[in-house]
Motif scaffolding. Structure first.
Motif, PDB file in Angstrom:
ATOM      1  N   ASP A  11       0.792  -1.155   0.177  1.00  0.00           N
ATOM      2  CA  ASP A  11       0.003  -0.101  -0.024  1.00  0.00           C
ATOM      3  C   ASP A  11       0.963   1.241  -0.007  1.00  0.00           C
ATOM      4  O   ASP A  11       1.230   1.496   1.108  1.00  0.00           O
ATOM      5  CB  ASP A  11      -1.116  -0.075   1.320  1.00  0.00           C
ATOM      6  CG  ASP A  11      -2.172   1.068   1.154  1.00  0.00           C
ATOM      7  OD1 ASP A  11      -2.011   1.926   0.312  1.00  0.00           O
ATOM      8  OD2 ASP A  11      -2.617   1.239   2.291  1.00  0.00           O
ATOM      9  N   ILE A  12       1.314   1.996  -1.225  1.00  0.00           N
ATOM     10  CA  ILE A  12       1.928   3.174  -1.281  1.00  0.00           C
ATOM     11  C   ILE A  12       1.058   4.016  -1.772  1.00  0.00           C
ATOM     12  O   ILE A  12       0.124   3.859  -2.694  1.00  0.00           O
ATOM     13  CB  ILE A  12       2.870   2.769  -2.453  1.00  0.00           C
ATOM     14  CG1 ILE A  12       4.047   1.971  -2.052  1.00  0.00           C
ATOM     15  CG2 ILE A  12       3.624   4.287  -2.723  1.00  0.00           C
ATOM     16  CD1 ILE A  12       5.194   2.395  -0.768  1.00  0.00           C
ATOM     17  N   ARG A  13       1.048   5.201  -0.979  1.00  0.00           N
ATOM     18  CA  ARG A  13       0.046   6.516  -1.395  1.00  0.00           C
ATOM     19  C   ARG A  13       0.891   7.686  -1.415  1.00  0.00           C
ATOM     20  O   ARG A  13       1.901   7.891  -0.970  1.00  0.00           O
ATOM     21  CB  ARG A  13      -0.801   6.814  -0.134  1.00  0.00           C
ATOM     22  CG  ARG A  13      -1.661   5.342   0.065  1.00  0.00           C
ATOM     23  CD  ARG A  13      -2.736   5.512   1.207  1.00  0.00           C
ATOM     24  NE  ARG A  13      -3.192   4.485   1.771  1.00  0.00           N
ATOM     25  CZ  ARG A  13      -3.985   4.491   2.685  1.00  0.00           C
ATOM     26  NH1 ARG A  13      -4.417   5.308   3.612  1.00  0.00           N
ATOM     27  NH2 ARG A  13      -4.358   2.997   3.238  1.00  0.00           N
ATOM     28  N   THR A  14       0.385   8.468  -2.714  1.00  0.00           N
ATOM     29  CA  THR A  14       1.110   9.730  -2.884  1.00  0.00           C
ATOM     30  C   THR A  14       0.468  10.874  -2.007  1.00  0.00           C
ATOM     31  O   THR A  14      -0.717  10.795  -2.028  1.00  0.00           O
ATOM     32  CB  THR A  14       0.883  10.084  -4.320  1.00  0.00           C
ATOM     33  OG1 THR A  14       1.274   9.077  -5.047  1.00  0.00           O
ATOM     34  CG2 THR A  14       1.542  11.578  -4.532  1.00  0.00           C
ATOM     35  N   GLU A  15       1.247  11.264  -0.806  1.00  0.00           N
ATOM     36  CA  GLU A  15       0.562  12.317   0.111  1.00  0.00           C
ATOM     37  C   GLU A  15       1.682  13.564   0.217  1.00  0.00           C
ATOM     38  O   GLU A  15       2.624  13.637  -0.336  1.00  0.00           O
ATOM     39  CB  GLU A  15       0.779  11.627   1.314  1.00  0.00           C
ATOM     40  CG  GLU A  15      -0.183  10.296   1.465  1.00  0.00           C
ATOM     41  CD  GLU A  15       0.138   9.366   2.938  1.00  0.00           C
ATOM     42  OE1 GLU A  15       0.895  10.077   3.857  1.00  0.00           O
ATOM     43  OE2 GLU A  15      -0.445   8.696   2.950  1.00  0.00           O
ATOM     44  N   THR A  16       1.110  14.530   0.741  1.00  0.00           N
ATOM     45  CA  THR A  16       1.884  15.680   1.024  1.00  0.00           C
ATOM     46  C   THR A  16       2.343  15.544   2.559  1.00  0.00           C
ATOM     47  O   THR A  16       1.550  15.266   3.418  1.00  0.00           O
ATOM     48  CB  THR A  16       0.749  16.907   1.215  1.00  0.00           C
ATOM     49  OG1 THR A  16       0.238  16.845  -0.184  1.00  0.00           O
ATOM     50  CG2 THR A  16       1.608  18.206   1.377  1.00  0.00           C
ATOM     51  N   VAL A  17       3.714  15.791   2.427  1.00  0.00           N
ATOM     52  CA  VAL A  17       4.289  15.733   3.896  1.00  0.00           C
ATOM     53  C   VAL A  17       5.205  16.793   4.123  1.00  0.00           C
ATOM     54  O   VAL A  17       5.302  17.706   3.286  1.00  0.00           O
ATOM     55  CB  VAL A  17       5.348  14.352   3.858  1.00  0.00           C
ATOM     56  CG1 VAL A  17       4.475  13.218   3.411  1.00  0.00           C
ATOM     57  CG2 VAL A  17       6.479  14.490   2.748  1.00  0.00           C
ATOM     58  N   PRO A  18       5.774  17.122   5.492  1.00  0.00           N
ATOM     59  CA  PRO A  18       6.476  18.370   5.559  1.00  0.00           C
ATOM     60  C   PRO A  18       7.829  18.319   4.860  1.00  0.00           C
ATOM     61  O   PRO A  18       8.377  17.206   4.399  1.00  0.00           O
ATOM     62  CB  PRO A  18       6.709  18.051   7.089  1.00  0.00           C
ATOM     63  CG  PRO A  18       5.724  17.390   7.576  1.00  0.00           C
ATOM     64  CD  PRO A  18       5.404  16.425   6.682  1.00  0.00           C
ATOM     65  N   ASP A  19       8.278  19.479   4.389  1.00  0.00           N
ATOM     66  CA  ASP A  19       9.491  19.441   3.599  1.00  0.00           C
ATOM     67  C   ASP A  19      10.621  19.330   4.609  1.00  0.00           C
ATOM     68  O   ASP A  19      10.513  19.136   5.861  1.00  0.00           O
ATOM     69  CB  ASP A  19       9.818  20.957   3.280  1.00  0.00           C
ATOM     70  CG  ASP A  19       9.153  21.525   2.047  1.00  0.00           C
ATOM     71  OD1 ASP A  19       8.241  20.550   1.606  1.00  0.00           O
ATOM     72  OD2 ASP A  19       9.014  22.694   1.799  1.00  0.00           O
ATOM     73  N   PRO A  20      11.789  18.573   4.100  1.00  0.00           N
ATOM     74  CA  PRO A  20      12.905  18.409   4.971  1.00  0.00           C
ATOM     75  C   PRO A  20      13.517  19.569   5.521  1.00  0.00           C
ATOM     76  O   PRO A  20      13.412  20.324   5.247  1.00  0.00           O
ATOM     77  CB  PRO A  20      13.935  17.524   4.081  1.00  0.00           C
ATOM     78  CG  PRO A  20      13.480  18.058   2.572  1.00  0.00           C
ATOM     79  CD  PRO A  20      12.088  18.311   2.531  1.00  0.00           C
TER      80      PRO A  20
END
Length: 336
Positions: A11-20
């Motif tokens: 289960d791989i999903r494209t998400e918005t995550v915090p910038d490094p």
């Protein structure tokens, strides 16, 4: 930023995550290309939450920590990502690159299947490698797997007049065929199962290509070598049957390079290896500068191996293709 995040078994999903967040010894790279590795697939089949894969990548440096020297924004690079523990013997000696408990990019901390990736230990020529203008970003994202093949083949120091068998025609095996050619080896036998990979083995320079789905690889190798066997076997499949084949087809005094990652323990009788005076050589390492030069010079080509391209928005589809599509060799994310 956008990233491919694992949320469960397959289960791989494209998400918005915090910038490094930039650290003093690190750099942030805008990712241009990133490949799916076989090691990623091992974990993809398990229930891992929150993992962002990606250690085969290239891109452009956008931010540099204040303790980093020789690296500047705008540089085209590929990199090795790890985080030293700061506590072990090597870290206490100021040699974090030898850390006994290092965390790895794409597994213990976020990898490059994202718009940006942070390399926490950035050292020019040791973990961050500038790219010659001749290399595309896709080719540069192929440096990491090629470096494994180069390191492994180099462990055997094969001579041009020797015969070498490569078992397992994934990316590492196919690059091993090309590296052997670059070493001047004139008798390369390659064994694999998928039609696309068998064709690629021929394109990469294998002299004898064996379809292990319909042929006995050991019998085919012995037939092709007048029952002498081969000087070296590059075992890239990491399976019980290919290990057994490697022992059987190696000639007396031969070498077996253990390159593939074994998911299950081996059951084996050591007497054949003893009676033939075989050398079993473990292979875990890479050589980025040598691999960059092989690609730059044209002695090795990534083009026959990159079969599928996807965007980050197609992350789930990309992983399904790498795992299930019989025509897939290397699936690559492209960010532009």
């Amino acid at each position: 930023m956008k990233a491919a995040v694992m949320r469960g078994i397959k289960d791989i999903r494209t998400e918005t995550v915090p910038d490094p967040v930039l650290e003093p010894h690190g750099v942030i790279i805008k990712v241009k290309a990133c490949g799916i590795c076989g090691s990623d697939l091992h974990i993809y089949k398990r229930d891992e939450q929150g993992t962002i894969f990606g250690h085969e990548f290239s891109g452009e440096v956008v931010s540099v920590g204040d303790q980093v020297k020789g690296i500047a924004p705008g540089m085209r690079v590929t990199a090795v990502g790890f985080r030293p523990c700061g506590k072990c013997f090597w870290c206490s000696q100021g040699k974090g690159h030898r850390c006994s408990n290092m965390a790895l990019l794409g597994y213990q901390f976020p990898g490059a299947m994202a718009e940006y990736v942070h390399i926490p230990f950035a050292a020019l020529g040791r973990t961050v490698f500038p790219l010659p203008e001749e290399l595309s970003y896709e080719e540069a994202a192929s440096v990491e797997p090629l470096s494994i093949s180069y390191f492994s083949v180099n462990r055997a120091q094969p001579k041009p007049d020797e015969s070498v068998a490569v078992l397992g025609l994934g990316v590492i095996g196919l690059y091993a065929v090309q590296v052997l050619k670059s070493f001047g080896v004139t008798r390369i036998l390659a064994s694999g199962r998928r039609a696309a990979r068998l064709r690629a083995a021929t394109e990469c320079g294998a002299d004898v290509v064996i379809d292990a789905a319909s042929q006995d690889p050991t019998a085919a190798v012995m037939d092709a070598t007048a029952n002498m066997g081969v000087n070296t076997v590059v075992e890239c499949a990491g399976q019980q049957d290919t290990f057994d084949q490697a022992v059987a087809m190696a000639r007396g005094g031969g070498k077996i390079l253990l390159v593939g990652i074994y998911e299950q323990p081996l059951t084996w009788d050591p007497l054949p290896a003893i009676s033939k005076n075989l050398s079993l050589i473990g292979c875990l390492g890479g050589n980025f500068p040598a691999s960059i030069e092989l690609l730059r010079s044209g002695k090795v080509s990534a083009r026959p191996l990159i079969t599928h391209r996807f965007t980050l928005d197609q992350a789930a589809e990309a992983f399904r293709a790498q795992l299930q599509d019989p025509g897939a060799i290397k699936v690559m994310f492209t960010m532009d």
